[in-house]
Design an enzyme around this catalytic site. Sequence first.
Site, short mmCIF file in Angstrom:
data_model
loop_
_atom_site.label_atom_id
_atom_site.label_comp_id
_atom_site.label_asym_id
_atom_site.label_seq_id
_atom_site.Cartn_x
_atom_site.Cartn_y
_atom_site.Cartn_z
N ARG A 1 11.18 15.97 -2.96
CA ARG A 1 12.10 15.65 -4.07
C ARG A 1 12.75 16.93 -4.61
O ARG A 1 13.92 16.94 -4.97
CB ARG A 1 11.35 14.96 -5.21
CG ARG A 1 10.55 13.75 -4.79
CD ARG A 1 11.14 12.43 -5.26
NE ARG A 1 10.21 11.36 -4.99
CZ ARG A 1 10.09 10.72 -3.82
NH1 ARG A 1 10.89 11.03 -2.81
NH2 ARG A 1 9.20 9.75 -3.66
N GLU B 1 -2.81 -0.21 -4.46
CA GLU B 1 -1.37 -0.22 -4.18
C GLU B 1 -1.12 -0.52 -2.70
O GLU B 1 -1.10 0.40 -1.88
CB GLU B 1 -0.75 1.13 -4.57
CG GLU B 1 0.75 1.21 -4.34
CD GLU B 1 1.35 2.57 -4.71
OE1 GLU B 1 0.59 3.52 -4.97
OE2 GLU B 1 2.58 2.68 -4.73
N LYS C 1 -0.96 -2.85 -7.86
CA LYS C 1 0.37 -2.20 -7.88
C LYS C 1 1.13 -2.61 -6.62
O LYS C 1 1.04 -1.94 -5.58
CB LYS C 1 0.20 -0.68 -7.98
CG LYS C 1 1.51 0.11 -7.91
CD LYS C 1 1.34 1.54 -8.36
CE LYS C 1 2.60 2.35 -8.13
NZ LYS C 1 2.61 3.64 -8.78
N SER D 1 8.43 1.14 -7.68
CA SER D 1 9.88 0.87 -7.57
C SER D 1 10.37 0.97 -6.13
O SER D 1 11.38 0.34 -5.78
CB SER D 1 10.69 1.78 -8.50
OG SER D 1 10.44 3.13 -8.26
N GLY D 2 9.72 1.75 -5.30
CA GLY D 2 9.92 1.70 -3.85
C GLY D 2 11.25 2.16 -3.30
O GLY D 2 11.54 1.91 -2.13
N GLY D 3 12.09 2.80 -4.12
CA GLY D 3 13.39 3.23 -3.62
C GLY D 3 14.54 2.42 -4.19
O GLY D 3 15.70 2.65 -3.88
#
Length: 343
Positions: free
Chosen positions: A33, A177, A219, A261-263
């Site tokens: 990132r 998750e 999650k 949120s996964g993108g």
Amino acid sequence: MNTEELKQTADALMAGDKGLLAMDESLNTCNKRFKEAGLPQTEEYRRKYRQLIVTTPGLAESISGAILFDETIYQSTDDGVLFIDVLKKAGIIPGIKVDEGTTAMPGSPDEKITNGLEGLDIRLNNYYGLGARFAKWRAVMTIGKNLPTEANIQANTEALAKYARLCQEDDIVPIVEPEVLMDGDHTIERCYEVTENAIKELFKQLEKQGVYLPGLILKPNMVIAGKDNHHKNSTDEVASATVKCLLANVPHEVAGVAFLSGGQTPQEATRHLHEMHVKFGKELPWPLTFSFARAIQQPALDIWKGKDKNVKAAQDMLAFRASMDSAARAGRYSVDLDRYPVL
Ligand code: 5MM
């Protein structure tokens, strides 16, 4: 296993209109990132960035718990205050990512399995001593031609369940998750099918391990088409498919459900959560909230640019995005509300 303490922690994490902030990017992910944002990929910059997050004024109005990474849990502010203490003082429960990342699955190299069970009991004990009261383990499942395999779902959910049991032995609330990735051009229907399989198998494995469900948080991914699928489903379609899948497969006893949120863009993720509450709020047997990383952090990271003079503006943006997600959880989000004042 102190079930009373586990339930109390899990309920506190799911309380009010708040959600969780995932700030547990591993070295590789955080550096990735930073690279995309043109930032130096050093321990000091990661510390400065995490300092920016934990010292954000008003964050606790929308965030009940923050998931840290191993490096972060030992780090302090410029004034020498441990981040974990900054969070506790603000009323945010500290958590910790305890999986040790993924590797290619033997026999099916296009799939991943998550590592970290070895020595986990010792690490959990140490993290509890440092003040962490909940943990997170992420398994990833890939949709592709003949993927995911049953063997992959089996291996990933078995590890998630073993991890959850170990956490609870140490009075740490496990977040499980099982992420079905958005990579690919699959349809929303295919995502539904795979997510349902994964969640079904996960709860079988959790039962086998004797995991205490009121002290557990799920999650999941939202049920949504792959990033490369050109057909864009409506907000209503995503919200409806997601809630349908969860209602059919998640036992009522779990303490709560908090989405990754996964993108998705921040606005998409927020809109979808809002719609689930507006449409199904009264039918939900568990609290339904967010545990976003990118959807809360990315706009703030873009503003920061590694510069001290941008810290306040970045913090304002971080608090703003978290407040939008909190509004979504309460079913009172709107496009009009989501207008960030131009500086
Ligand atoms: C899916 O990733 C989790 C949620 O983040 P998004 O909301 O951005 O999808 C996130 O908590 C993730 O598990 C951490 O960032 C750690 O990821 P890595 O890849 O470093 O294990």
